[in-house]
Design an enzyme around this catalytic site. Structure first.
Site, PDB file in Angstrom:
ATOM      1  N   HIS A   1       0.807  -1.238   0.000  1.00 58.69           N
ATOM      2  CA  HIS A   1       0.000   0.000   0.000  1.00 58.69           C
ATOM      3  C   HIS A   1       0.836   1.282   0.000  1.00 58.69           C
ATOM      4  O   HIS A   1       0.286   2.355  -0.270  1.00 58.69           O
ATOM      5  CB  HIS A   1      -0.921   0.062   1.228  1.00 58.69           C
ATOM      6  CG  HIS A   1      -1.922  -1.035   1.311  1.00 58.69           C
ATOM      7  ND1 HIS A   1      -2.813  -1.308   0.296  1.00 58.69           N
ATOM      8  CD2 HIS A   1      -2.192  -1.938   2.301  1.00 58.69           C
ATOM      9  CE1 HIS A   1      -3.587  -2.338   0.663  1.00 58.69           C
ATOM     10  NE2 HIS A   1      -3.227  -2.749   1.871  1.00 58.69           N
TER      11      HIS A   1
HETATM   12  O1  ZLV Z   1      -2.525  -6.466   4.744  1.00 57.60           O
HETATM   13  O2  ZLV Z   1      -6.495  -0.467  12.391  1.00 57.60           O
HETATM   14  O3  ZLV Z   1      -9.655   0.605   7.436  1.00 57.60           O
HETATM   15  C1  ZLV Z   1      -0.653  -5.325   3.801  1.00 57.60           C
HETATM   16  C2  ZLV Z   1      -2.137  -5.265   4.158  1.00 57.60           C
HETATM   17  O4  ZLV Z   1      -2.813  -5.183   2.937  1.00 57.60           O
HETATM   18  C3  ZLV Z   1      -8.617   1.213   7.579  1.00 57.60           C
HETATM   19  N1  ZLV Z   1      -7.464   0.599   7.648  1.00 57.60           N
HETATM   20  C4  ZLV Z   1      -8.540   2.717   7.669  1.00 57.60           C
HETATM   21  C5  ZLV Z   1      -9.556   3.444   6.878  1.00 57.60           C
HETATM   22  C6  ZLV Z   1      -9.971   4.133   8.121  1.00 57.60           C
HETATM   23  N2  ZLV Z   1      -8.925   3.417   8.838  1.00 57.60           N
HETATM   24  C7  ZLV Z   1      -9.362   2.838  10.043  1.00 57.60           C
HETATM   25  C8  ZLV Z   1      -8.366   3.054  11.089  1.00 57.60           C
HETATM   26  C9  ZLV Z   1      -8.075   1.778  11.780  1.00 57.60           C
HETATM   27  C10 ZLV Z   1      -6.951   1.900  12.698  1.00 57.60           C
HETATM   28  C11 ZLV Z   1      -6.209   0.670  13.093  1.00 57.60           C
HETATM   29  C12 ZLV Z   1      -6.985  -1.594  12.973  1.00 57.60           C
HETATM   30  C13 ZLV Z   1      -6.846  -1.830  14.337  1.00 57.60           C
HETATM   31  C14 ZLV Z   1      -7.354  -2.969  14.890  1.00 57.60           C
HETATM   32  C15 ZLV Z   1      -7.971  -3.883  14.070  1.00 57.60           C
HETATM   33  C16 ZLV Z   1      -8.085  -3.662  12.718  1.00 57.60           C
HETATM   34  C17 ZLV Z   1      -7.585  -2.500  12.164  1.00 57.60           C
HETATM   35  C18 ZLV Z   1      -7.724  -2.288  10.726  1.00 57.60           C
HETATM   36  N3  ZLV Z   1      -7.241  -1.313   9.957  1.00 57.60           N
HETATM   37  C19 ZLV Z   1      -8.394  -3.143   9.878  1.00 57.60           C
HETATM   38  N4  ZLV Z   1      -8.321  -2.662   8.629  1.00 57.60           N
HETATM   39  C20 ZLV Z   1      -7.595  -1.581   8.677  1.00 57.60           C
HETATM   40  C21 ZLV Z   1      -7.276  -0.810   7.475  1.00 57.60           C
HETATM   41  C22 ZLV Z   1      -5.858  -1.027   6.988  1.00 57.60           C
HETATM   42  C23 ZLV Z   1      -5.622  -2.401   6.474  1.00 57.60           C
HETATM   43  C24 ZLV Z   1      -4.198  -2.564   6.003  1.00 57.60           C
HETATM   44  C25 ZLV Z   1      -3.915  -3.914   5.391  1.00 57.60           C
HETATM   45  C26 ZLV Z   1      -2.452  -4.085   5.070  1.00 57.60           C
HETATM   46  C27 ZLV Z   1       0.298  -5.406   4.918  1.00 57.60           C
HETATM   47 ZN    ZN Z   2      -3.842  -7.315   3.464  1.00 58.32          ZN
END
Ligand code: ZLV
Ligand code: ZN
Ligand code: CA
Length: 393
Positions: free
Chosen positions: A146
């Site tokens: 990302h």
């Molecule tokens: O696996 O996050 O949904 C590659 C990869 O592809 C969001 N983030 C963004 C959009 C608004 N924010 C939410 C903020 C979340 C803050 C912390 C978490 C904490 C606990 C549990 C789940 C999350 C989380 N965050 C779940 N999904 C998000 C995504 C980012 C996903 C990145 C995937 C990375 C390494």
């Molecule tokens: Zn992922």
């Protein structure tokens, strides 16, 4: 002990840095760098290091990171402390500019080192493949798809994949990037959006409203302007919750098979994010270790030089299972590995619940309802094949 020997005339290289695994994103953050230690421990327990060339990944230099990332961003990334600069000093503008310090991309101790080790492993992998010293190079600490040129995003700060592909492009005319992480590989797609030397193909859960990052629709195929060489060179496979090994495998082989026939890549970069497995803390799919690994096996059979990257994966014991299995596939010893987790595996307690059951035949996660109608799966393959007709042979 398990009869794993080095395959003659076929080189697999394995690139890791044990220092990388010591970093922490914070107690409640789902990204756990120690999943790399767990994976390596399982890989070692099967004796696989005897069959491959193992390298401690270098830290990438500033100049290497600057091949893609902007100086402004790197300078800031290199100076930020775990405690963000007080707002009255820079008004919080740099954090906002670079999307740093929020809950997805926190600032933590040693952040810059962590990033340069991840990139260093993937760059080493790319160089070995370029030099023909490696047929398959593995960088499980990479795969951070990302990250943008000037912005952190979704747990990723430095895009090691983009840097590695830039390296491959110095020795190979065309590179195919494949992404089986449950999230859309938006950073890699964006970096190569305007070139016809890289085709990107991501399989992901797609929901523009409620699933990160919200991009990667079926008809997002690169610049809409026909005169832009990148037109038709981005392939997206948007999926819904609960997809199974059977459906995913069929889609993967049809989509990738068609791409290879038309695009004729000279090398493959495969991001193996393990959050597409069933039972993942952030994932939504129903894939088993077998089905996930089948994608790696299919790519290996194409006989092209290849880099395997890590990526997401938020249930550490399942990440270790998948990446161990895929290391075995790369080595061609998957028929030989004993399916029971070896007795002497350090970290054995992390394989609780099922420790006496076979590792790879273990059914992961509670099955989720499959929201992918067969009609839609066929539609996707049809759309991809129509796009590929525009690609110059
Ligand atoms: O696996 O996050 O949904 C590659 C990869 O592809 C969001 N983030 C963004 C959009 C608004 N924010 C939410 C903020 C979340 C803050 C912390 C978490 C904490 C606990 C549990 C789940 C999350 C989380 N965050 C779940 N999904 C998000 C995504 C980012 C996903 C990145 C995937 C990375 C390494
Ligand atoms: Zn992922
Ligand atoms: Ca993906």
């Amino acid at each position: 002990e398990y009869g794993i020997v080095r395959p003659k005339g076929y080189n697999v290289t394995f690139h890791t840095n044990p220092e990388m695994e010591k970093h922490h994103f914070g107690q409640t953050h789902p990204m756990k760098p120690w999943r790399l230690t767990l994976s390596k421990s399982l890989i070692m327990s099967y004796g696989m290091p005897y069959a491959m060339n193992n390298y401690i990944a270098r830290t990438a230099t500033y100049e290497e990171l600057n091949d893609y990332h902007s100086q402004d961003y790197l300078d800031y990334l290199g100076t930020v402390l775990p405690e963000p600069v007080p707002r009255d000093v820079d008004g919080g503008t740099n954090e906002m500019r670079f999307n740093l310090g929020g809950s997805d991309c926190p600032l933590f101790e040693g952040l810059y080192d962590y990033c340069s080790m991840s990139a260093g492993g993937s760059l080493d992998a790319a160089r070995k493949v370029c030099n023909k010293e490696s047929d398959i190079a593995i960088s499980w600490g990479g795969g951070l798809h990302h990250a943008k040129k000037m912005e952190a995003s979704g747990f990723c700060y430095i895009n090691d994949i983009v840097l590695a592909i830039l390296q491959l492009l110095r020795c190979y005319p065309r590179v195919l990037y494949i992404d089986i992480d449950v999230h859309h590989g938006d950073g890699v797609e964006e970096a190569f959006y305007s070139t016809d030397r890289v085709m990107t193909c991501s399989f992901h859960k797609y929901d523009p409203v409620s699933f990160f990052p919200g991009t990667g629709a079926l008809d997002d195929n690169g610049p809409k302007n026909e005169y832009n060489p990148g037109a038709h060179h981005a392939i997206n496979v948007p999926l819904n919750d609960g997809i199974t090994d059977e459906q995913y495998g069929w889609l993967f082989e049809n989509v990738i098979g068609s791409i290879v026939e038309r695009f004729r890549p000279s090398a493959i970069a495969l991001q193996c994010g393990a959050d597409s497995l069933a039972g993942d803390r952030l994932g939504r799919f129903n894939l088993q270790v077998q089905g996930h690994g089948q994608c790696v096996a299919f790519c290996k059979k194409l006989g092209l030089p290849m880099i395997l990257f890590g990526g997401g994966g938020y249930t550490p014991r399942n990440v270790a299972r998948a990446w161990t299995w895929e290391t075995a596939i790369a080595l061609g010893v998957d028929k030989k590995i004993n399916p029971v987790i070896p007795q002497h595996t350090p970290w054995r307690e992390h394989f609780r619940q099922e420790e006496l059951l076979p590792t790879l035949e273990q059914i992961l996660g509670d099955p989720k309802p499959n929201k992918n109608p067969q009609k839609r799966i066929l539609e996707i393959v049809q759309h991809v094949q129509e796009q590929l007709r525009f690609v110059q042979h």
